[in-house]
Structures are given as C-alpha cells and as structure tokens.
Design an enzyme around this catalytic site. Structure first.
Site, mmCIF file in Angstrom:
data_model
loop_
_atom_site.group_PDB
_atom_site.id
_atom_site.type_symbol
_atom_site.label_atom_id
_atom_site.label_comp_id
_atom_site.label_asym_id
_atom_site.label_seq_id
_atom_site.Cartn_x
_atom_site.Cartn_y
_atom_site.Cartn_z
ATOM 1 N N LYS A 1 0.840 -1.196 0.000
ATOM 2 C CA LYS A 1 0.000 0.000 0.000
ATOM 3 C C LYS A 1 0.873 1.244 0.000
ATOM 4 O O LYS A 1 1.997 1.238 0.489
ATOM 5 C CB LYS A 1 -0.916 0.004 1.237
ATOM 6 C CG LYS A 1 -1.978 -1.083 1.196
ATOM 7 C CD LYS A 1 -2.999 -0.788 0.110
ATOM 8 C CE LYS A 1 -4.056 -1.882 -0.004
ATOM 9 N NZ LYS A 1 -3.548 -3.095 -0.656
ATOM 10 N N ASP A 2 0.315 2.332 -0.540
ATOM 11 C CA ASP A 2 1.046 3.585 -0.639
ATOM 12 C C ASP A 2 1.569 4.043 0.715
ATOM 13 O O ASP A 2 0.886 3.938 1.733
ATOM 14 C CB ASP A 2 0.136 4.673 -1.204
ATOM 15 C CG ASP A 2 -0.291 4.382 -2.617
ATOM 16 O OD1 ASP A 2 0.330 4.924 -3.536
ATOM 17 O OD2 ASP A 2 -1.244 3.606 -2.794
ATOM 18 N N ARG A 3 2.761 4.595 0.671
ATOM 19 C CA ARG A 3 3.331 5.151 1.895
ATOM 20 C C ARG A 3 2.692 6.489 2.238
ATOM 21 O O ARG A 3 2.319 6.724 3.389
ATOM 22 C CB ARG A 3 4.844 5.323 1.734
ATOM 23 C CG ARG A 3 5.485 5.990 2.949
ATOM 24 C CD ARG A 3 6.974 6.154 2.777
ATOM 25 N NE ARG A 3 7.541 6.830 3.932
ATOM 26 C CZ ARG A 3 8.825 7.122 4.057
ATOM 27 N NH1 ARG A 3 9.675 6.790 3.096
ATOM 28 N NH2 ARG A 3 9.263 7.735 5.123
ATOM 29 N N SER B 1 4.494 9.027 -4.967
ATOM 30 C CA SER B 1 3.985 7.873 -4.247
ATOM 31 C C SER B 1 5.028 6.773 -4.202
ATOM 32 O O SER B 1 5.748 6.546 -5.154
ATOM 33 C CB SER B 1 2.730 7.345 -4.930
ATOM 34 O OG SER B 1 2.311 6.151 -4.379
#
Length: 358
Positions: free
Chosen positions: A92-94, A356
C-alpha cells in the site's frame, strides 16, 4: 483493431510505465493530491472472515505515512518472529492512510495487540486464523481521495468533473499498472533492463514485476489508441469481472458485446512469461509485436521462468461518488484487487502531488 504493424505510437519503456495514453483525452481539471496523508485513504477488503482459531493471527492495521514492509518488520519484531513469517496481501502507498491486513504466527507470549498504537500505525483488530495471509488474498480496495482545487473552489471543481465521472462509472478505465509498480522515477524498470538475476531477492522481485508490468502497459496503450481496450476482439482471452479465470473469444456475437458493455466481462492482456500468450489471430500478433519492442523486459520474464498469465485490460470503477467540499472534492470508489487508483485519477485530473511509494 490495429494490426501489429500499426500498433499505436512507439512508447519508450519509461513512457509506457509512467505516462501511457489516456482513454478519454485530456483531463478536465487540475488538482492537488496528497497535500496530507489523510487526503488519500485506502482500505482493503479481505473477501473472507477470519477463522477464529488457528496458529496464526490476522491483524487489521491502520498505518499513516509508513510503508507496508516496514510495518511488517515492526510486527515481526514485536511478535519475535522472522519478517518472512509476516504475511500481507499487497503493498500500500506510503504517503497515505491505509487500512490493511497482516498475518503472523501466534506469539508464545500473549500480546494485547489492540493496545498497540504508535505515531506510524495502530492495530484495530486481532483474530486467530489458520494460515499465513498470501499475496493477492483480497476481494478489492476502497479508496477515498481528496482532490484540492488550485483556485480553492471545491464546488466548481466538482462541476468540471461531473461528466467525466459519469463516463468512468459507465465504461471503466484502462487497467494500467500505476507508477508505484516501477519504483521512484522508474528505478525498478531500469534494474529490470540490467541483470535482475544478480540482484538481491527482494530487488529482483521488484525488477521482474516492473518488466512484466511495462509490457502489459505498452500492450494496453496500443489498444487504448485504437479503442479496443473496452471491446472484445476475435482471438482475445476474456475474463469475468473480478475473477481470474479466462476464456477464448471466437466470434464476437451480440451477447458477448452486450456483456462487455455492461462491464461483466473484459478483454485481457499478457502478464509476460515463458512461451507464447494463449491468444490467437490479430490479438496474438499484436501482443508478440509489443513484446518484441521491449526485448529486455520480455527476456527477463522468460529467463525467470515466469508463467504466461493474464490481466484485465479494463478496470470497473464501482460505487463511484464525488462530494464537494469548500476547497476540494472527495472522490470515493471501489476497485477489484490489483487495480490502481492512479488509473482512475489520471482520467480525471492533471495532478500535482507528492511522489507515491510503497
């Protein structure tokens, strides 16, 4: 459908990865993304219930400005297990707030997981389960994305987006792999063009994934160029929405065309591997021609003995809604597993955001 010789404009590997062509033309607005982590919310849907017993734990975790693998290493440290024993369905995106599931072996010493709260993550739920959570074990993801209006007028931004949103809800978007897949400024893609077999295991996995993904994006870009990304062609392998199985398309009759128009079935593209794709006719010729344009990526996938697999060319955008705020809009939607929110946002806006990463 374009022939293999007319397969759209020749994109560089970096263009196919980071800036493939849009399906609906130029974006209808500009917007600011990820000003704060809370501007990008994503929550996993498992698609199954925890077993309630077993030698593992399923943890529902909310993380903020933290990447998936770092959280996994922290959970391993707390549980006193090896990082490789921690499972998660996907990265998942940071630069976001993400709610995702992890699994780990039951610790010998009991821990009150739901009391675990740090500045970076907290455990929301903990359930006994029978096995490690494998990659891809998701039904889908829900997103809530705040798009800030550059001029500070959320209502006007919502009005500009309305027609495009209706088109996306009705027709879906090209199912491109997002920039996250290719690393910062395409670093994973560059590694794939070198000698991925010499890389450390994790970096090798990222490089091979990038190689596969750029071939898919390039094929999809060609079919976006001629409009066939959202229709079936003779020789296609089609899949049922939300499922992994595929079937060969012979004659495209009215029934198949109607089901495709209703987003029930989709054409697919290749996730490259050893051997030839299972398509036929002009579709196979096009897929083979695209692979020949990017020989390093195709060779890396074949040398790694990856199997030929398929991915839908089209991504249905479910439960799509847009709410105006005083200085922004909040766009909510649900995507099947493997879908990137960036594929939706690229068809809406020209964005300015923090980069991202995962």
């Amino acid at each position: 459908m374009l022939s293999a010789q007319e397969a759209g404009p020749v994109l560089s590997a970096l263009e196919a990865a980071l800036s493939p062509p849009r399906a609906y033309g130029a974006p209808v607005a500009h917007g600011l993304l990820r000003v704060e982590p809370e501007d990008f919310l994503v929550e996993e849907e498992l698609g199954f219930a925890p077993a309630g017993h077993g030698a593992h734990l399923l943890l529902k975790v909310r993380k903020r400005n933290a990447n998936t693998q770092w959280v996994a290493s922290e959970l391993a440290r707390l549980a006193r297990c090896r990082p490789a024993e921690v499972g998660y369905a996907g990265l998942k995106d940071r630069h976001a707030v993400a709610v995702q599931w992890y699994s780990l072996p039951q610790p010998r010493a009991p821990l009150d997981w739901q009391q675990l709260r740090t500045d970076d993550f907290e455990v929301l739920e903990a359930h006994p389960h029978t096995r490690k959570l494998p990659r891809g074990a998701l039904a889908g993801n829900r997103f809530a994305v705040r798009i800030r209006a550059p001029d500070g007028d959320g209502a006007a931004l919502a009005a500009r987006l309305a027609v495009r949103l209706a088109m996306i809800a009705r027709r879906g978007v090209p199912n491109y792999f997002g920039p996250q897949r290719f690393g910062r400024s395409g670093s994973n893609l560059r590694a794939a063009g070198a000698t991925p077999e010499r890389l450390p295991r994790q970096q090798r996995g990222f490089a091979l994934s990038a190689a596969r993904s750029v071939l898919f994006n390039a094929l999809l870009a060609a079919r976006v160029s001629d409009g066939s990304w959202e229709r079936l062609e003779p020789g296609d392998l089609a899949n049922i929405d939300g499922r992994g199985s595929v079937f060969r398309v012979g004659t495209v009759d009215a029934t198949l065309s109607e089901r495709c128009a209703r987003l029930e079935i989709h054409p697919t593209g290749p996730l490259w591997g050893a051997g030839a794709p299972g398509t036929a006719g002009a579709v196979l010729e096009l897929e083979s021609a695209i692979a020949a344009r990017y020989p390093d990526a195709a060779a890396a996938c074949s040398a790694a003995h990856m199997a030929q697999e398929r991915r839908s060319l089209r991504l249905a955008v479910r439960e799509l809604r847009c709410d105006a705020e005083p200085q922004a809009v909040r766009v909510e939607f649900r995507l099947a597993r493997g879908g990137f929110a960036t594929a939706v946002l690229a068809e809406l806006i020209e964005s300015h955001s923090q980069e991202s990463s995962t």
